[in-house]
Design a protein around this motif. Structure first.
Motif, PDB file in Angstrom:
ATOM      1  N   SER A 117       4.833   6.308 -14.201  1.00 14.47           N
ATOM      2  CA  SER A 117       3.912   5.588 -15.087  1.00 14.47           C
ATOM      3  C   SER A 117       2.989   4.668 -14.295  1.00 14.47           C
ATOM      4  CB  SER A 117       4.688   4.793 -16.144  1.00 14.47           C
ATOM      5  OG  SER A 117       5.218   3.622 -15.568  1.00 14.47           O
ATOM      6  N   LEU A 118       3.458   4.194 -13.130  1.00 17.48           N
ATOM      7  CA  LEU A 118       2.601   3.339 -12.306  1.00 17.48           C
ATOM      8  C   LEU A 118       1.645   4.161 -11.452  1.00 17.48           C
ATOM      9  CD1 LEU A 118       4.968   0.519 -11.023  1.00 17.48           C
ATOM     10  CD2 LEU A 118       3.161   0.337 -12.709  1.00 17.48           C
ATOM     11  N   GLY A 119       2.011   5.404 -11.199  1.00 17.44           N
ATOM     12  CA  GLY A 119       1.194   6.230 -10.321  1.00 17.44           C
ATOM     13  C   GLY A 119       1.398   5.806  -8.887  1.00 17.44           C
ATOM     14  N   PRO A 120       0.739   6.528  -7.958  1.00 15.59           N
ATOM     15  CA  PRO A 120       0.909   6.178  -6.547  1.00 15.59           C
ATOM     16  C   PRO A 120       0.496   4.717  -6.340  1.00 15.59           C
ATOM     17  CG  PRO A 120      -0.359   8.193  -6.783  1.00 15.59           C
ATOM     18  CD  PRO A 120      -0.219   7.610  -8.151  1.00 15.59           C
ATOM     19  N   ILE A 121       1.387   3.941  -5.723  1.00 13.35           N
ATOM     20  CA  ILE A 121       1.165   2.512  -5.626  1.00 13.35           C
ATOM     21  C   ILE A 121      -0.010   2.194  -4.709  1.00 13.35           C
ATOM     22  CG2 ILE A 121       2.665   1.901  -3.697  1.00 13.35           C
ATOM     23  CD1 ILE A 121       3.178   0.211  -6.992  1.00 13.35           C
ATOM     24  N   ARG A 122      -0.459   3.226  -3.941  1.00 13.03           N
ATOM     25  CA  ARG A 122      -1.569   2.941  -3.028  1.00 13.03           C
ATOM     26  C   ARG A 122      -2.888   2.721  -3.775  1.00 13.03           C
ATOM     27  NH1 ARG A 122      -0.492   8.334  -2.299  1.00 13.03           N
ATOM     28  NH2 ARG A 122      -2.152   9.761  -2.884  1.00 13.03           N
ATOM     29  N   PHE A 123      -2.983   3.243  -5.007  1.00 10.87           N
ATOM     30  CA  PHE A 123      -4.165   2.905  -5.807  1.00 10.87           C
ATOM     31  C   PHE A 123      -3.936   1.527  -6.373  1.00 10.87           C
ATOM     32  CE2 PHE A 123      -3.952   7.617  -6.316  1.00 10.87           C
ATOM     33  CZ  PHE A 123      -5.000   7.885  -5.447  1.00 10.87           C
ATOM     34  N   ARG A 124      -4.650   0.582  -5.859  1.00 16.84           N
ATOM     35  CA  ARG A 124      -4.390  -0.819  -6.208  1.00 16.84           C
ATOM     36  C   ARG A 124      -4.278  -1.010  -7.706  1.00 16.84           C
ATOM     37  NH1 ARG A 124      -4.499  -5.295  -3.934  1.00 16.84           N
ATOM     38  NH2 ARG A 124      -4.015  -5.302  -1.719  1.00 16.84           N
ATOM     39  N   LEU A 125      -3.134  -1.496  -8.104  1.00 18.76           N
ATOM     40  CA  LEU A 125      -2.876  -1.676  -9.525  1.00 18.76           C
ATOM     41  C   LEU A 125      -3.182  -3.101  -9.931  1.00 18.76           C
ATOM     42  CD1 LEU A 125       0.519   0.163  -9.723  1.00 18.76           C
ATOM     43  CD2 LEU A 125      -1.638   0.911 -10.723  1.00 18.76           C
ATOM     44  N   SER A 126      -3.400  -3.287 -11.194  1.00 21.15           N
ATOM     45  CA  SER A 126      -3.631  -4.640 -11.677  1.00 21.15           C
ATOM     46  C   SER A 126      -2.328  -5.419 -11.618  1.00 21.15           C
ATOM     47  CB  SER A 126      -4.147  -4.606 -13.108  1.00 21.15           C
ATOM     48  OG  SER A 126      -3.104  -4.163 -13.957  1.00 21.15           O
ATOM     49  N   ALA A 127      -2.468  -6.734 -11.507  1.00 24.00           N
ATOM     50  CA  ALA A 127      -1.293  -7.599 -11.401  1.00 24.00           C
ATOM     51  C   ALA A 127      -0.338  -7.359 -12.563  1.00 24.00           C
ATOM     52  CB  ALA A 127      -1.746  -9.055 -11.386  1.00 24.00           C
ATOM     53  N   SER A 128      -0.896  -7.225 -13.750  1.00 25.48           N
ATOM     54  CA  SER A 128      -0.007  -7.134 -14.912  1.00 25.48           C
ATOM     55  C   SER A 128       0.788  -5.833 -14.881  1.00 25.48           C
ATOM     56  CB  SER A 128      -0.805  -7.264 -16.208  1.00 25.48           C
ATOM     57  OG  SER A 128      -1.704  -6.189 -16.307  1.00 25.48           O
ATOM     58  N   TYR A 145       3.458 -17.224  -2.214  1.00 30.14           N
ATOM     59  CA  TYR A 145       2.232 -16.574  -1.743  1.00 30.14           C
ATOM     60  C   TYR A 145       1.984 -15.237  -2.432  1.00 30.14           C
ATOM     61  CZ  TYR A 145       2.600 -19.858   2.164  1.00 30.14           C
ATOM     62  OH  TYR A 145       2.695 -20.978   2.935  1.00 30.14           O
ATOM     63  N   SER A 146       2.827 -14.880  -3.376  1.00 28.48           N
ATOM     64  CA  SER A 146       2.683 -13.587  -4.033  1.00 28.48           C
ATOM     65  C   SER A 146       1.334 -13.484  -4.746  1.00 28.48           C
ATOM     66  CB  SER A 146       3.816 -13.407  -5.044  1.00 28.48           C
ATOM     67  OG  SER A 146       3.470 -12.425  -5.980  1.00 28.48           O
ATOM     68  N   THR A 147       0.790 -12.264  -4.743  1.00 31.36           N
ATOM     69  CA  THR A 147      -0.510 -12.074  -5.411  1.00 31.36           C
ATOM     70  C   THR A 147      -0.358 -12.033  -6.936  1.00 31.36           C
ATOM     71  OG1 THR A 147      -0.234  -9.703  -5.027  1.00 31.36           O
ATOM     72  CG2 THR A 147      -1.642 -10.902  -3.487  1.00 31.36           C
ATOM     73  N   ILE A 148       0.872 -11.959  -7.430  1.00 34.36           N
ATOM     74  CA  ILE A 148       1.059 -12.116  -8.879  1.00 34.36           C
ATOM     75  C   ILE A 148       2.032 -13.261  -9.130  1.00 34.36           C
ATOM     76  CG2 ILE A 148       0.619  -9.691  -9.445  1.00 34.36           C
ATOM     77  CD1 ILE A 148       3.676  -9.334  -9.666  1.00 34.36           C
ATOM     78  N   GLY A 149       1.909 -13.933 -10.242  1.00 33.71           N
ATOM     79  CA  GLY A 149       2.824 -15.021 -10.587  1.00 33.71           C
ATOM     80  C   GLY A 149       4.210 -14.458 -10.857  1.00 33.71           C
ATOM     81  N   LEU A 150       5.201 -14.921 -10.126  1.00 32.37           N
ATOM     82  CA  LEU A 150       6.543 -14.352 -10.292  1.00 32.37           C
ATOM     83  C   LEU A 150       7.466 -15.252 -11.100  1.00 32.37           C
ATOM     84  CD1 LEU A 150       7.098 -12.865  -6.753  1.00 32.37           C
ATOM     85  CD2 LEU A 150       6.821 -11.616  -8.897  1.00 32.37           C
ATOM     86  N   ARG A 151       7.031 -16.494 -11.294  1.00 30.58           N
ATOM     87  CA  ARG A 151       7.893 -17.440 -11.985  1.00 30.58           C
ATOM     88  C   ARG A 151       8.280 -16.937 -13.386  1.00 30.58           C
ATOM     89  NH1 ARG A 151       6.388 -23.737 -11.063  1.00 30.58           N
ATOM     90  NH2 ARG A 151       5.211 -23.554 -12.975  1.00 30.58           N
TER      91      ARG A 151
END
Ligand code: ADP
Ligand code: MG
Length: 353
Positions: free
Chosen positions: A106-117, A149-155
């Motif tokens: 469902s995410l597809g190949p992770i090399r295609f930059r996915l949106s944070a969400s 430093y993560s590019t998405i909020g992990l909290r």
């Protein structure tokens, strides 16, 4: 072998730490466990040794390894991939494989930059799949202060796991103790983890006696006889941080007593890159560290005097207080009453050199 340079992975190899082992074990019945202490004191060793001894399922993610030096970020897709790769070790992997494959697709190949969400969603789904397998799993983020430093909020994700994924125990280790605390926001009403109970294990350097025993035992294992005077001098100069004692133990057979100086040199080179990174973040850090290193221990006013003499410039009171506070949060300084000190003698040596 006591003098092996990797983190220990079994309790037979772990020296001392009985109380911390016990405390960590009981923490595994809780939702969130923090294992805190300065660099090289033995956090990863404690966590891995205890988890292996219990034979429970765990996932171990070294967050520092995911840090990208160029962008100064931890790319979220690296977190996803690392988590994804480590699932193969789970005893019930075959049982969740199909579900995880579906998440991958469902995410597809992770090399295609996915949106944070979408990445966050993918990580959440993996955690749900692990949780729903019905077995207790320990999820370790080693050097978790890097998660900030993560590019998405992990909290929010951690808060979600804390509240809803009851089969997962979160273990976070950190050497930048104050920063990890800030990142989690345990005292911050706007954080999803606000007011949640957490179990803390604080690792301190070995005291003088334990450090001497550490070296004696390591040399006994190697069948080498080392003079007590040399062992005591090594401990007096290198302190009680396991990582430096191990280095000394490894170098001694070749270099003899000179190994003490070599550990200081090699150690200083190792910490230098950490210090340079640190010094790039505030113009005063270098001279604050220098002040405390030169004076051995120093009060706020001593540091201010030193900065004025050394830099010919006076930071505002608020700036100095903020920078001192940050250095304590990052574990480069300790504060005892009014006195600041440097907990790692090799860091002190590197600053003075
Ligand atoms: P940290 O994760 O806190 O940076 P590590 O667990 O990587 O520290 O330990 C640093 C070094 O010290 C490693 O060589 C490790 O094998 C050794 N070490 C740490 N704690 C112990 C211990 N209790 N007994 C034996 N060796 C230890
Ligand atoms: Mg570690």
């Amino acid at each position: 072998m006591l003098f092996s340079t990797e983190p220990k992975t079994s309790l037979d190899e772990l020296f001392d730490r009985e109380a911390e082992i016990e405390r960590f074990r009981s923490g595994l019945n809780e939702r969130l466990v923090l294992v805190l202490g300065i660099r090289r004191v033995g956090k990863s060793s404690l966590v891995l040794s205890v988890l292996n001894s219990l034979g429970i399922d765990y996932v171990f993610i070294d967050v520092r390894k995911l840090y990208d030096n160029v962008s100064r970020k931890v790319p979220a897709e690296r977190i996803y991939n690392e988590l994804r790769m480590s699932l193969g070790n789970l005893s019930f992997w075959e049982g969740v494989r199909r579900i995880i494959d579906e998440i991958d697709v469902s995410l597809g190949p992770i090399r295609f930059r996915l949106s944070a969400s979408r990445i966050r969603d993918g990580i959440a789904k993996i955690l749900e799949a692990i949780n729903n397998a019905g077995k207790h799993v320990v999820l370790v983020f080693d050097e978790a202060q890097y998660l900030r430093y993560s590019t998405i909020g992990l909290r929010p994700l951690l808060a979600y796991a804390y509240d809803h994924l009851r089969n997962i125990t979160l273990v976070l280790t950190g050497n930048e103790v104050g920063l990890l605390h800030d990142f989690l926001g345990l005292d911050d009403p706007s954080s999803g983890l606000y007011g949640r109970y957490y179990h803390v294990i604080e690792l301190r350097p070995f005291d003088r006696e334990r450090s001497i025993e550490f070296l004696r035992r390591g040399f006994r294992e190697l069948g080498i006889n080392v003079d007590d005077r040399v062992i005591e001098r090594a401990v007096d100069e290198l302190g009680g941080i396991a990582g430096w004692l191990v280095y000394f133990g490894r170098l001694y057979p070749e270099r003899g007593e000179d190994a003490i100086n070599e550990v200081k040199e090699i150690g200083a080179n190792l910490v230098r890159s950490e210090l340079e990174e640190l010094f790039s973040r505030s113009q005063y850090y270098r001279y604050i560290m220098e002040a405390v290193a030169v004076l051995g221990k120093a009060r706020w006013s001593d540091v201010m005097k030193y900065l004025m003499a050394r830099m010919g410039e006076r930071p505002t009171n608020a700036t100095l207080s903020r920078d001192l506070n940050n250095l304590v949060k990052m574990g480069f300084l300790t504060k005892d009453g009014d006195w600041y000190g440097i907990p790692d003698p090799i860091v002190r040596y590197a600053v003075l050199r």
